[in-house]
Write a protein that holds these residues in place. Structure first.
Motif, PDB file in Angstrom:
ATOM      1  N   SER A 190       0.848  -1.195   0.000  1.00 37.84           N
ATOM      2  CA  SER A 190       0.000   0.000   0.000  1.00 37.84           C
ATOM      3  C   SER A 190       0.881   1.241   0.000  1.00 37.84           C
ATOM      4  CB  SER A 190      -0.892   0.013   1.247  1.00 37.84           C
ATOM      5  OG  SER A 190      -1.515   1.272   1.422  1.00 37.84           O
ATOM      6  N   SER A 236       0.454   3.402   1.914  1.00 39.00           N
ATOM      7  CA  SER A 236       0.546   3.741   3.333  1.00 39.00           C
ATOM      8  C   SER A 236       1.960   3.551   3.865  1.00 39.00           C
ATOM      9  CB  SER A 236      -0.433   2.894   4.153  1.00 39.00           C
ATOM     10  OG  SER A 236      -1.769   3.184   3.803  1.00 39.00           O
ATOM     11  N   HIS A 237       2.802   2.815   3.134  1.00 38.43           N
ATOM     12  CA  HIS A 237       4.195   2.665   3.577  1.00 38.43           C
ATOM     13  C   HIS A 237       4.908   4.009   3.553  1.00 38.43           C
ATOM     14  CE1 HIS A 237       5.299   2.801  -0.734  1.00 38.43           C
ATOM     15  NE2 HIS A 237       6.522   3.066  -0.314  1.00 38.43           N
ATOM     16  N   TYR A 286       3.985   6.596   4.987  1.00 39.06           N
ATOM     17  CA  TYR A 286       3.838   7.258   6.281  1.00 39.06           C
ATOM     18  C   TYR A 286       4.928   6.846   7.272  1.00 39.06           C
ATOM     19  CZ  TYR A 286      -0.911   7.607   4.353  1.00 39.06           C
ATOM     20  OH  TYR A 286      -1.998   7.821   3.538  1.00 39.06           O
ATOM     21  N   MET A 305      -2.641   3.219  12.360  1.00 37.53           N
ATOM     22  CA  MET A 305      -2.049   3.567  11.076  1.00 37.53           C
ATOM     23  C   MET A 305      -0.551   3.297  11.028  1.00 37.53           C
ATOM     24  SD  MET A 305      -4.072   4.231   8.730  1.00 37.53           S
ATOM     25  CE  MET A 305      -2.803   4.750   7.568  1.00 37.53           C
ATOM     26  N   TYR A 362      -0.274  -0.442  10.450  1.00 32.83           N
ATOM     27  CA  TYR A 362      -0.640  -0.787   9.077  1.00 32.83           C
ATOM     28  C   TYR A 362       0.448  -0.340   8.107  1.00 32.83           C
ATOM     29  CZ  TYR A 362      -3.337  -1.187   4.774  1.00 32.83           C
ATOM     30  OH  TYR A 362      -3.769  -1.535   3.510  1.00 32.83           O
ATOM     31  N   GLY A 363       0.896   0.903   8.256  1.00 34.01           N
ATOM     32  CA  GLY A 363       1.944   1.411   7.377  1.00 34.01           C
ATOM     33  C   GLY A 363       3.225   0.605   7.480  1.00 34.01           C
ATOM     34  N   LYS A 371       2.906  -2.699   5.676  1.00 36.69           N
ATOM     35  CA  LYS A 371       2.961  -2.536   4.227  1.00 36.69           C
ATOM     36  C   LYS A 371       4.384  -2.243   3.753  1.00 36.69           C
ATOM     37  CE  LYS A 371      -0.191  -4.142   3.930  1.00 36.69           C
ATOM     38  NZ  LYS A 371      -0.760  -5.201   3.086  1.00 36.69           N
ATOM     39  N   HIS A 380       0.534  -2.034  -5.112  1.00 36.27           N
ATOM     40  CA  HIS A 380      -0.397  -1.130  -4.427  1.00 36.27           C
ATOM     41  C   HIS A 380      -1.675  -1.101  -5.250  1.00 36.27           C
ATOM     42  CE1 HIS A 380      -2.393   2.268  -2.729  1.00 36.27           C
ATOM     43  NE2 HIS A 380      -2.087   3.100  -3.719  1.00 36.27           N
ATOM     44  N   TRP A 405      -6.804   3.281  -4.078  1.00 37.62           N
ATOM     45  CA  TRP A 405      -7.852   3.570  -3.087  1.00 37.62           C
ATOM     46  C   TRP A 405      -9.068   2.714  -3.440  1.00 37.62           C
ATOM     47  CZ3 TRP A 405      -7.690   9.614  -3.802  1.00 37.62           C
ATOM     48  CH2 TRP A 405      -6.428  10.073  -3.390  1.00 37.62           C
ATOM     49  N   CYS A 422     -12.015   7.130   6.357  1.00 36.30           N
ATOM     50  CA  CYS A 422     -11.340   6.757   5.109  1.00 36.30           C
ATOM     51  C   CYS A 422     -12.223   5.848   4.271  1.00 36.30           C
ATOM     52  CB  CYS A 422     -10.015   6.059   5.405  1.00 36.30           C
ATOM     53  SG  CYS A 422      -8.708   7.156   5.976  1.00 36.30           S
TER      54      CYS A 422
END
Length: 323
Positions: free
Chosen positions: A173, A175-176, A178, A197, A200-201, A204, A229, A232, A250
């Motif tokens: 994702s 999100s990595h 972050y 988060m 999760y980040g 990922k 990835h 969304w 989200c």
């Protein structure tokens, strides 16, 4: 006045939705998969479900590796009917958050299957609001999203090599982005700050680094490893289990402007079947195109450290190593 403002907001949201979907990558490959065996983890819903459906429609033998067997059996029937029984669809029990479940699943595959051409590490969760540990002593987000797939992939590497050319695809994702640091000595947040988060980040990011190191170890074997990835995507990941208000928001935003699961599955399908990807390994795909990751996700040193720490944490046995 408020009517005009509301109408303007609706127009903007619809425009963003249409633009995002229009520019999203799609798999245009017409490749068939007759005689090929595929495993898709987390295939009972969302991206995994649509991935399994597409690969079954191409004639593959698809093994849906799922935690909820009752739900998965219903989905498998739906896929068989919707694809006109083009492929062979089976369901097997797998909970990637439980190392015993991973080992039981992998050992059954090794015992019963003679070949494996595509492994899709798709299953995933968003972390709970507070840090939770599995019975294996692993943080639950990391266990589900990283450790389970790390162990599964290692145990199946021998079969994948035997079946080469074969492909491993792991869902990551953006999100990595972050995450600005990764401590291999605190992968389960033993000494670092935890949030939903952050967990999760980090998981990922680990998916990408795991893929990077895996591609190095598989060099010359005919087995490729890439991460994807999906974009969304409006899936039930935002509503399962304990979630934060931020993730709930989200989820609502993705309903309005994101992809549906079918479109979200396109990048995974592309990397799994397209001739364009033959021989490509160690890459990160976004919208069916190779894309740069953060500098942290490109660190070969960190990838190696993550691998070594993960071997320890899952207690990888000598007979489970195939590299």
């Amino acid at each position: 006045m408020w009517t005009e403002i509301g109408a303007a907001v609706v127009v903007v949201v619809v425009a963003i939705r249409l633009l995002y979907r229009w520019q999203s990558g799609r798999c245009y490959s017409l490749a068939t998969l007759h005689g090929k065996t595929v495993i898709v983890t987390g295939a009972s819903a969302g991206i995994g479900k649509e991935t399994a459906r597409d690969l079954a429609s191409r004639g593959a033998r698809v093994i849906m590796a799922c935690r909820n067997m009752e739900k998965a059996q219903k989905v498998a029937t739906e896929i068989r009917v919707s694809t006109n029984y083009a492929g062979d669809v089976e369901v097997r029990q797998l909970d990637t958050s439980c190392l015993a479940s991973v080992r039981a699943f992998a050992n059954r595959i090794l015992k019963e299957e003679k070949q494996l051409h595509i492994l899709i590490n798709n299953a995933g969760i968003v972390g709970p609001p507070t840090r939770e540990m599995t019975e294996d002593g692993l943080e639950v987000t990391m266990a589900t999203n990283h450790y389970g797939h790390f162990l599964l992939t290692n145990m199946l590497l021998g079969l994948l090599k035997k079946s080469a050319p074969s492909r491993i695809i792991t869902l990551s994702s953006d999100s990595h982005d972050y995450v600005n640091k990764l401590n291999p000595d605190s992968l389960n947040f033993e000494r670092d700050y935890y949030s939903s988060m952050t967990a999760y980040g980090q998981s990922k990011l680990c998916n990408i680094l795991f893929t990077l190191e895996l591609s190095q170890k598989l060099e010359g074997t005919g087995v490729t490893a890439n991460s994807v990835h999906p974009g969304w995507v409006d899936t039930e990941i935002f509503y399962k289990g304990k979630i934060t208000w931020f993730m709930w928001v989200c989820g609502r935003i993705f309903i309005l402007i994101g992809k549906d699961a079918r479109l979200g599955a396109q990048p995974t399908i592309h990397v799994a079947v397209s001739d364009e990807v033959e021989g490509v390994t160690g890459k990160y795909f976004v919208d069916c195109k190779v894309t740069k990751t953060t500098e942290l996700a490109q660190s070969k040193k960190l990838a190696r450290q993550l691998w070594e720490a993960s071997e320890v944490d899952v207690r990888l046995q000598p007979e489970e190593k195939h590299y």
